[in-house]
Design a protein around this motif. Structure first.
Motif, mmCIF file in Angstrom:
data_model
loop_
_atom_site.group_PDB
_atom_site.id
_atom_site.type_symbol
_atom_site.label_atom_id
_atom_site.label_comp_id
_atom_site.label_asym_id
_atom_site.label_seq_id
_atom_site.Cartn_x
_atom_site.Cartn_y
_atom_site.Cartn_z
ATOM 1 N N SER A 49 0.848 -1.197 0.000
ATOM 2 C CA SER A 49 0.000 0.000 0.000
ATOM 3 C C SER A 49 0.871 1.229 0.000
ATOM 4 N N ASN A 50 0.551 2.183 -0.854
ATOM 5 C CA ASN A 50 1.326 3.426 -0.867
ATOM 6 C C ASN A 50 0.578 4.597 -0.266
ATOM 7 N N THR A 51 -0.712 4.688 -0.545
ATOM 8 C CA THR A 51 -1.460 5.846 -0.059
ATOM 9 C C THR A 51 -2.465 5.469 1.026
ATOM 10 N N HIS A 83 -4.830 3.130 1.315
ATOM 11 C CA HIS A 83 -6.154 2.530 1.099
ATOM 12 C C HIS A 83 -6.138 1.022 1.373
ATOM 13 N N THR A 84 -5.194 0.340 0.744
ATOM 14 C CA THR A 84 -5.123 -1.117 0.925
ATOM 15 C C THR A 84 -4.749 -1.436 2.371
ATOM 16 N N LEU A 130 4.422 7.532 -8.511
ATOM 17 C CA LEU A 130 3.082 6.957 -8.671
ATOM 18 C C LEU A 130 2.234 7.718 -9.689
ATOM 19 N N TYR A 167 0.623 7.939 -12.655
ATOM 20 C CA TYR A 167 0.286 6.957 -13.695
ATOM 21 C C TYR A 167 -0.024 7.579 -15.049
ATOM 22 N N CYS A 204 6.246 3.871 -11.580
ATOM 23 C CA CYS A 204 5.171 2.862 -11.642
ATOM 24 C C CYS A 204 4.950 2.409 -13.078
ATOM 25 N N PRO A 264 -3.013 -2.484 -4.381
ATOM 26 C CA PRO A 264 -3.796 -1.516 -5.155
ATOM 27 C C PRO A 264 -3.803 -1.926 -6.623
ATOM 28 N N SER A 305 -5.398 -1.816 -13.983
ATOM 29 C CA SER A 305 -6.101 -3.114 -14.011
ATOM 30 C C SER A 305 -5.207 -4.303 -13.676
ATOM 31 N N SER A 345 -9.020 0.128 -5.264
ATOM 32 C CA SER A 345 -8.855 0.813 -6.547
ATOM 33 C C SER A 345 -9.715 2.058 -6.536
ATOM 34 N N SER A 372 -11.937 2.548 -8.952
ATOM 35 C CA SER A 372 -13.242 1.969 -9.323
ATOM 36 C C SER A 372 -13.109 0.595 -9.962
ATOM 37 N N SER A 373 -11.928 0.261 -10.482
ATOM 38 C CA SER A 373 -11.775 -1.006 -11.201
ATOM 39 C C SER A 373 -12.020 -2.191 -10.284
HETATM 40 C C1 LIG Z 1 0.047 3.394 -11.144
HETATM 41 C C2 LIG Z 1 -1.381 3.446 -10.730
HETATM 42 C C3 LIG Z 1 -2.354 2.911 -11.560
HETATM 43 C C4 LIG Z 1 -3.690 2.892 -11.152
HETATM 44 N N1 LIG Z 1 -4.609 2.279 -11.967
HETATM 45 C C5 LIG Z 1 -5.901 2.203 -11.563
HETATM 46 C C6 LIG Z 1 -6.870 1.510 -12.355
HETATM 47 O O1 LIG Z 1 -6.571 0.929 -13.416
HETATM 48 N N2 LIG Z 1 -8.157 1.486 -11.919
HETATM 49 C C7 LIG Z 1 -8.547 2.086 -10.750
HETATM 50 O O2 LIG Z 1 -9.709 2.013 -10.403
HETATM 51 N N3 LIG Z 1 -7.637 2.718 -9.947
HETATM 52 C C8 LIG Z 1 -6.331 2.782 -10.334
HETATM 53 N N4 LIG Z 1 -5.402 3.412 -9.539
HETATM 54 C C9 LIG Z 1 -5.831 3.922 -8.204
HETATM 55 C C10 LIG Z 1 -5.431 2.970 -7.076
HETATM 56 O O3 LIG Z 1 -5.760 1.605 -7.395
HETATM 57 C C11 LIG Z 1 -6.154 3.337 -5.777
HETATM 58 O O4 LIG Z 1 -5.926 4.680 -5.451
HETATM 59 C C12 LIG Z 1 -5.732 2.417 -4.636
HETATM 60 O O5 LIG Z 1 -6.759 2.365 -3.665
HETATM 61 C C13 LIG Z 1 -4.430 2.856 -3.989
HETATM 62 O O6 LIG Z 1 -4.137 1.973 -2.927
HETATM 63 P P1 LIG Z 1 -3.029 2.264 -1.820
HETATM 64 O O7 LIG Z 1 -3.429 3.553 -1.113
HETATM 65 O O8 LIG Z 1 -3.110 1.105 -0.911
HETATM 66 O O9 LIG Z 1 -1.710 2.401 -2.507
HETATM 67 C C14 LIG Z 1 -4.072 3.467 -9.919
HETATM 68 C C15 LIG Z 1 -3.076 4.043 -9.098
HETATM 69 C C16 LIG Z 1 -1.753 4.033 -9.488
HETATM 70 C C17 LIG Z 1 -0.705 4.621 -8.578
#
Ligand SMILES: Cc1cc2nc3c(=O)[nH]c(=O)nc-3n(C[C@H](O)[C@H](O)[C@H](O)COP(=O)(O)O)c2cc1C
Length: 161
Positions: free
Chosen positions: A12-14, A16-17, A46, A48, A55, A86, A90, A116, A118-119
């Motif tokens: 987890s970076n931010t 959420h997870t 991060l 994207y 990333c 996270p 996809s 995520s 929304s994915s």
């Molecule tokens: C490199 C990158 C790609 C991501 N791609 C998607 C994605 O395809 N679909 C989506 O719903 N969120 C996407 N996100 C959002 C993260 O999945 C979401 O913010 C997640 O909850 C972060 O978790 P964390 O706080 O545990 O790191 C992306 C984030 C990053 C940094």
């Protein structure tokens, strides 16, 4: 459910997870292990939308295996491992492949989960399952960062583990 044989390993970076993993641990009384990158991800790493961001370079390099600091203590005592990450475009962050390739999965049951924007979890875990075919992989689930402990508890109950 016997709790002392369950591990929740998450990246987890931010936060959420991590939030979901902590509530899952509270719901199951399982142990938590944070998958720590040897080099932490900065905000720029991060980004994207920037193909040159870390990333994106990792996602675009099939051989990328970002290094992890630390190892799971007493790995052999866990029967069930929840793997949290996270969604990145996809997919699973490549550091999850580093993690899976670092351990012996024989006899383990693995349950992926993700957060995520929304994915859904989709087929993101298949690359991990391919790396550890000796484990039994259950289908996983996507959660919002704000998922409640009771939502997680009823999900776990339905897994039949
Ligand atoms: C490199 C990158 C790609 C991501 N791609 C998607 C994605 O395809 N679909 C989506 O719903 N969120 C996407 N996100 C959002 C993260 O999945 C979401 O913010 C997640 O909850 C972060 O978790 P964390 O706080 O545990 O790191 C992306 C984030 C990053 C940094």
């Amino acid at each position: 459910m016997a709790a002392n044989n369950i591990l929740i390993a998450y990246f987890s970076n931010t936060g959420h997870t991590q939030a979901v993993a902590e509530k899952l641990a509270a719901a199951t009384e399982a142990d938590l292990f944070r998958i720590e990158p040897a080099v932490p991800y900065t905000e720029a790493d991060l980004d994207y939308n920037d193909d040159s961001a870390r990333c994106m370079r990792e996602l675009n390099d099939p051989a990328s295996r970002p290094e992890i600091t630390g190892t799971v203590p007493d790995w052999g005592r866990y029967d069930t491992v929840f793997l949290g990450y996270p969604i990145w475009w996809s997919r699973t962050p490549p550091i999850m492949q580093t993690f899976v390739e670092s351990y012996d999965w024989a006899g383990k049951t693995v349950v992926p989960f993700c957060t995520s924007g929304s994915s859904s979890l989709g087929s993101s875990a298949s690359v991990l399952a391919d790396a550890a075919p000796e484990a039994t992989w259950l289908s996983g689930q996507r959660f919002a960062a704000a998922a409640s402990e009771s939502e997680l508890a009823s999900w776990v109950e339905g897994l039949g583990i």
